[in-house]
Design an enzyme around this catalytic site. Structure first.
Site, PDB file in Angstrom:
ATOM      1  N   CYS A 116       0.384   8.037  -3.231  1.00 19.86           N
ATOM      2  CA  CYS A 116      -0.148   9.392  -3.375  1.00 19.86           C
ATOM      3  C   CYS A 116      -1.252   9.347  -4.434  1.00 19.86           C
ATOM      4  O   CYS A 116      -1.076   8.748  -5.489  1.00 19.86           O
ATOM      5  CB  CYS A 116       0.977  10.321  -3.813  1.00 19.86           C
ATOM      6  SG  CYS A 116       0.370  11.911  -4.382  1.00 19.86           S
ATOM      7  N   GLU A 151      -9.555  -1.451  -0.507  1.00 21.62           N
ATOM      8  CA  GLU A 151      -9.840  -0.681   0.713  1.00 21.62           C
ATOM      9  C   GLU A 151      -9.192   0.706   0.686  1.00 21.62           C
ATOM     10  O   GLU A 151      -8.358   1.047   1.530  1.00 21.62           O
ATOM     11  CB  GLU A 151      -9.372  -1.466   1.941  1.00 21.62           C
ATOM     12  CG  GLU A 151     -10.128  -2.756   2.130  1.00 21.62           C
ATOM     13  CD  GLU A 151      -9.881  -3.418   3.473  1.00 21.62           C
ATOM     14  OE1 GLU A 151      -8.815  -3.183   4.072  1.00 21.62           O
ATOM     15  OE2 GLU A 151     -10.769  -4.166   3.935  1.00 21.62           O
ATOM     16  N   GLU A 317     -15.050  -9.524   1.475  1.00 22.89           N
ATOM     17  CA  GLU A 317     -14.138 -10.278   2.341  1.00 22.89           C
ATOM     18  C   GLU A 317     -14.833 -10.590   3.654  1.00 22.89           C
ATOM     19  O   GLU A 317     -15.588  -9.761   4.171  1.00 22.89           O
ATOM     20  CB  GLU A 317     -12.893  -9.462   2.701  1.00 22.89           C
ATOM     21  CG  GLU A 317     -11.939  -9.171   1.587  1.00 22.89           C
ATOM     22  CD  GLU A 317     -10.745  -8.346   2.073  1.00 22.89           C
ATOM     23  OE1 GLU A 317     -10.462  -8.336   3.290  1.00 22.89           O
ATOM     24  OE2 GLU A 317     -10.123  -7.695   1.228  1.00 22.89           O
TER      25      GLU A 317
END
Ligand code: GAL
Length: 684
Positions: A116, A151, A317
């Site tokens: 959260c 991400e 990446e």
């Protein structure tokens, strides 16, 4: 902020905490890294469990050792904050840190990227671990950069988030009457009479209000940025000179698309990072398109991430071989790693970093490619190709930090994309805003004309041509900006769907808004949807071109009609128009066209505007040339995105950066070959 190192970063995610039980394997890593020409590792992305195995009990010794070892071989560390994956104890003791879904169900612990963003306890725990990391490693000479979380994505619907949502709306709208109007709540009679009635969108309740969905997405972006800034605070305090990034994403793989992530407004997010970075996983060697098409899409996403700050970005990446999450996971064929990684550099990346250094032995990504495979060998093909690439990067290091020159801009707006996709009506599967922008981009990519992809609030006044197709949601300020741009001599291309709604997704009343009517010299009367296999045709300069998906039916006022529809009830009405406005020209494409039309249309403009090509060679659609430029030299990456030899005829004498040999006339590029040339700038 700049990274101090003068070499391209080559390396990637290093996860020794997966291998604590295998000291013999860990021992090999350093010498392997040297063999692979690795100079940078990303540490700690999912290491919270190993750094704080029990609440308040920190264990940094293993990381100290890795830091020192990497420093010992002259390498640098990108240190991640670990919030992307929290330890079990944290979720167990404080269940509020787990996300709540839009049905109100609380997640249990597991997976990752699912905390959260509002939970005060999570924020506090993250602040503490980040502070510890900053205190412990802030002065370490190997520390190059901070990598915040991993991400960022997703959303939470818990009571904290609901409260923040209401507060966010109060700050934006002030009172409920304004909110009710902006969301057009009188439709179906759902007007709010008290703030406590305002909940997040949910399939169990309100989920059809377009303005609400749009604001929810804006709120989620703001919450994500807020969480990110909260993570940065202790790092900024202790290490004000260490740059901070977080890794952005692309999406679309399952649908054969490759586009920047749509869920978060990266245009806004980019303002808060020191350097943009992203995770690049194009679907090379697929069966649905040519290699050049995959390269075009991958080039587009690179260009977009370059453009967010108009400065070198990082590929945080990529895989040296295959991923594990496509339906079919093909290895890169010999030579493909070199080509695809050089493409990153060609488009402005200052790094090639991998997920991950060593292939995991178990769990969900054990079949994902890595530099060191399960065989543990430095003699396998993947390892050798990575090493060869690393060695080559060292040879071309003078290109690191150089810039790019562009005269063409495409405008893309995340918010407009959300609004357009949520709209309902018209052709649902054929919206394809980003994919349509890529079709416009394709012409320029194939011609080796460099393109920036900007958000409408970036400055585009200096570009020779601006493409803004399908810019559905347009603020008055954007319209005025476009008018100024064209009035001062700019060339603008826009299309059907442009300028339909304001920033609340409320339709502009009375046809095309006045500023756009003036600019394009047209009015839009209707927007017709074509079925999937339905087409219209336009006649343009004596040739017929098929159109698809959408036909705006327009009335040309001051605009000159360049092409007209040939079929259906609007046959003969204008489809392509041109309007002189001030010193510039505004073009309107009423229909969605195919590549053949775009090629014909843009090739004339490119000629007329004498657009700068990375043209040391004649354009060949399978060979991409992208350039970078320093004060002294212009560099050209010439890349063969095909399985056959390609002859490239040079238009001027260039020097091969790696061999220092002069090259004139024709160069023969083998399949997947990439060559890097330069010319001294004064010779241009
Ligand atoms: C990225 C992620 C990595 C790894 C990789 C696999 O999205 O950040 O941790 O999962 O995908 O391709």
């Amino acid at each position: 902020m700049e990274t101090e190192n003068q070499y391209f970063m080559h390396g990637g995610d290093y996860n020794p905490d997966q291998w604590f039980a295998y000291p013999d394997i860990l021992k090999k890593d350093l010498s392997y890294m040297q063999q692979a020409h690795i100079n940078t590792v990303t540490l700690g992305v999912f290491s919270w469990h190993a750094l704080e195995p029990e609440e308040g009990k920190y264990q940094f010794e293993w990381l100290d050792e890795v830091f020192d070892q990497i420093h010992g071989i002259g390498g640098r560390v990108i240190l991640a904050t670990p919030s992307g994956g929290r330890p079990q104890w944290l979720s167990q003791k404080y269940p509020e840190v787990n996300r709540t879904n839009n049905l109100g169900q609380k997640h249990t612990h597991g997976f990752r990227h699912n905390h959260c963003f509002s939970s005060p306890i999570y924020r506090e725990k993250v602040r503490l671990i980040n502070q510890k990391l900053a205190e412990r490693y802030g002065d370490h000479p190997a520390l190059a950069m901070w990598h915040i979380s991993n991400e960022f994505s997703g959303e939470c619907f818990c009571s904290y988030c609901q409260e923040n949502w209401r507060q966010w709306l109060k700050n934006k709208y002030g009172d409920l009457a304004t909110l009710n109007h902006a969301w057009w709540m009188s439709f179906w009679g759902n007007t709010y009479s008290d703030w406590s009635q305002v909940l997040p969108p949910s399939p169990l309740g309100e989920h059809k209000v377009h303005g609400m969905d749009l604001d929810w997405k804006r709120f989620v972006t703001d919450m994500t940025i807020d969480f990110y800034l909260h993570e940065c605070a202790p790092l900024r305090e202790k290490t004000p000179n260490i740059p901070i990034t977080t890794n952005f994403m692309a999406e679309g793989h399952a649908t054969q698309d490759f586009i920047p992530l749509e869920g978060i407004d990266y245009g806004k997010f980019a303002r808060y990072v020191d350097i943009v970075s992203w995770d690049s996983y194009p679907d090379w060697h697929n069966h649905f398109e040519s290699l050049a098409s995959t390269a075009m899409k991958s080039g587009y996403v690179h260009d977009q991430y370059w453009s967010l700050k108009k400065q070198p970005f990082l590929v945080m990446e990529c895989t040296p071989s295959y991923v594990n999450w496509h339906q079919f996971n093909k290895a890169k064929k010999p030579g493909m790693h070199m080509l695809s990684a050089m493409q990153q550099i060609a488009h402005g990346s200052d790094s090639t970093l991998y997920f991950q250094w060593r292939q995991s032995r178990g769990n969900s990504e054990k079949f994902h490619g890595a530099v060191v495979s399960h065989d543990g060998s430095t003699q396998n093909r993947v390892f050798k190709e990575v090493a060869a690439y690393g060695a080559r990067l060292e040879k071309i290091k003078e290109i690191k930090g150089t810039t790019r020159k562009k005269e063409v801009a495409i405008l893309f707006d995340w918010e407009s994309n959300w609004a357009l996709n949520r709209g309902g009506g018209y052709g649902r599967p054929t919206r394809r805003y980003q994919q349509t922008l890529q079709e416009h981009y394709r012409y320029f990519w194939e011609q080796d004309i460099a393109v920036d992809i900007l958000t409408p609030d970036q400055d585009f006044s200096e570009y020779k041509i601006v493409l803004a197709p399908m810019l559905y949601m347009m603020r008055q300020t954007t319209m005025e900006k476009l008018k100024r741009y064209v009035a001062n001599g700019g060339i603008l291309v826009s299309s059907y769907f442009a300028g339909m709604v304001n920033e609340n997704d409320l339709l502009y009343l009375g046809g095309l808004p006045e500023p756009l009517r003036e600019l394009f010299g047209i009015d839009v009367l209707e927007l017709e949807t074509l079925l999937e296999d339905e087409h219209n045709e336009i006649k343009y300069q004596g040739k017929s071109f098929q159109t698809k998906d959408y036909s705006a039916i327009i009335d040309a006022q001051s605009a000159r009609v360049l092409g007209a529809y040939q079929c259906d009830f609007y046959s003969g009405s204008p489809a392509i128009t041109e309007n002189q406005y001030g010193e510039g020209v505004a073009y309107y494409h009423a229909a969605r066209t195919n590549g053949d039309f775009l090629q014909s249309f843009y090739s004339q403009l490119a000629k007329k505007l004498n657009l700068r090509k990375e043209a040391i060679a004649e354009a060949n659609p399978a060979v991409s040339i992208q350039g970078r430029i320093s004060a002294q030299r212009s560099y050209y990456f010439v890349m063969n995105f095909s399985e056959v030899d390609q002859a490239v005829s040079m238009l001027k004498r260039v020097v091969d950066l790696e061999t220092n040999q002069s090259v004139e006339n024709t160069v023969l590029l083998a399949p997947y070959e990439v060559r890097i040339f330069y010319v001294e700038n004064e010779q241009q």
